[in-house]
Design a protein around this motif. Structure first.
Motif, PDB file in Angstrom:
ATOM      1  N   VAL A  65       0.845  -1.201   0.000  1.00  0.00           N
ATOM      2  CA  VAL A  65       0.000   0.000   0.000  1.00  0.00           C
ATOM      3  C   VAL A  65       0.880   1.249   0.000  1.00  0.00           C
ATOM      4  O   VAL A  65       0.612   2.211  -0.720  1.00  0.00           O
ATOM      5  N   GLY A  66       1.960   1.213   0.795  1.00  0.00           N
ATOM      6  CA  GLY A  66       2.879   2.355   0.831  1.00  0.00           C
ATOM      7  C   GLY A  66       3.504   2.630  -0.528  1.00  0.00           C
ATOM      8  O   GLY A  66       3.618   3.780  -0.951  1.00  0.00           O
ATOM      9  N   GLU A  73       1.435   9.567  -5.461  1.00  0.00           N
ATOM     10  CA  GLU A  73       1.962  10.905  -5.189  1.00  0.00           C
ATOM     11  C   GLU A  73       2.868  11.368  -6.317  1.00  0.00           C
ATOM     12  O   GLU A  73       2.833  12.526  -6.730  1.00  0.00           O
ATOM     13  N   GLY A  74       3.671  10.437  -6.840  1.00  0.00           N
ATOM     14  CA  GLY A  74       4.548  10.760  -7.957  1.00  0.00           C
ATOM     15  C   GLY A  74       3.776  11.180  -9.200  1.00  0.00           C
ATOM     16  O   GLY A  74       4.266  11.959 -10.008  1.00  0.00           O
ATOM     17  N   LEU A  75       2.563  10.666  -9.330  1.00  0.00           N
ATOM     18  CA  LEU A  75       1.710  11.025 -10.460  1.00  0.00           C
ATOM     19  C   LEU A  75       0.846  12.249 -10.164  1.00  0.00           C
ATOM     20  O   LEU A  75       0.029  12.646 -10.986  1.00  0.00           O
ATOM     21  N   PHE A  81      -5.421   6.994   2.362  1.00  0.00           N
ATOM     22  CA  PHE A  81      -5.100   5.648   2.840  1.00  0.00           C
ATOM     23  C   PHE A  81      -5.922   5.283   4.071  1.00  0.00           C
ATOM     24  O   PHE A  81      -6.328   4.149   4.251  1.00  0.00           O
ATOM     25  N   SER A  82      -6.195   6.242   4.921  1.00  0.00           N
ATOM     26  CA  SER A  82      -6.836   5.955   6.201  1.00  0.00           C
ATOM     27  C   SER A  82      -8.285   5.496   6.069  1.00  0.00           C
ATOM     28  O   SER A  82      -8.816   4.878   6.990  1.00  0.00           O
TER      29      SER A  82
END
Length: 110
Positions: A65-66, A73-75, A81-82
């Motif tokens: 998941v990380g 984020e890179g995209l 996530f929470s």
């Protein structure tokens, strides 16, 4: 025997927590993830040795998941996530807690 090995691993981990505290690291919740987090008996043993509760994530593969979150984020994408992850708490077993605490204090004179 297997239990002795697991107990020693738990005592070693507790000792590391003690040393971290002495080095100035603030106490925080303890989380369990991965394969061993699926064993309630092991988690109860560890919680009893640690003298505190352990939190278990519902997500069994947080590393995957990380990695997905980093890719998003890179995209330039935003992902919460929470929203899909819950936790449960495994408390020390009362009958084991006093035993491990007494022996730990006696051995390490803590």
């Amino acid at each position: 025997d297997a239990r002795a090995v697991l107990e020693m691993a738990g005592i070693t981990a507790r000792r590391m927590f003690d040393h971290m505290r002495l080095a100035g690291v603030r106490d925080a919740e303890i989380y369990a993830t991965g394969g061993w987090s699926r064993s309630r008996a092991l988690l109860e043993l560890r919680a009893s040795i640690f003298g505190r509760s352990i939190r278990v994530l519902s997500e069994q593969e947080p590393a995957v998941v990380g990695a997905a979150l980093l890719a998003a984020e890179g995209l330039g994408e935003s992902v919460d996530f929470s929203a899909g992850v819950t936790t449960r708490t495994v408390d020390p077993a009362p009958c084991w807690l006093a035993f491990y605490e007494g022996n730990y204090q006696a051995y390490f004179n803590a």
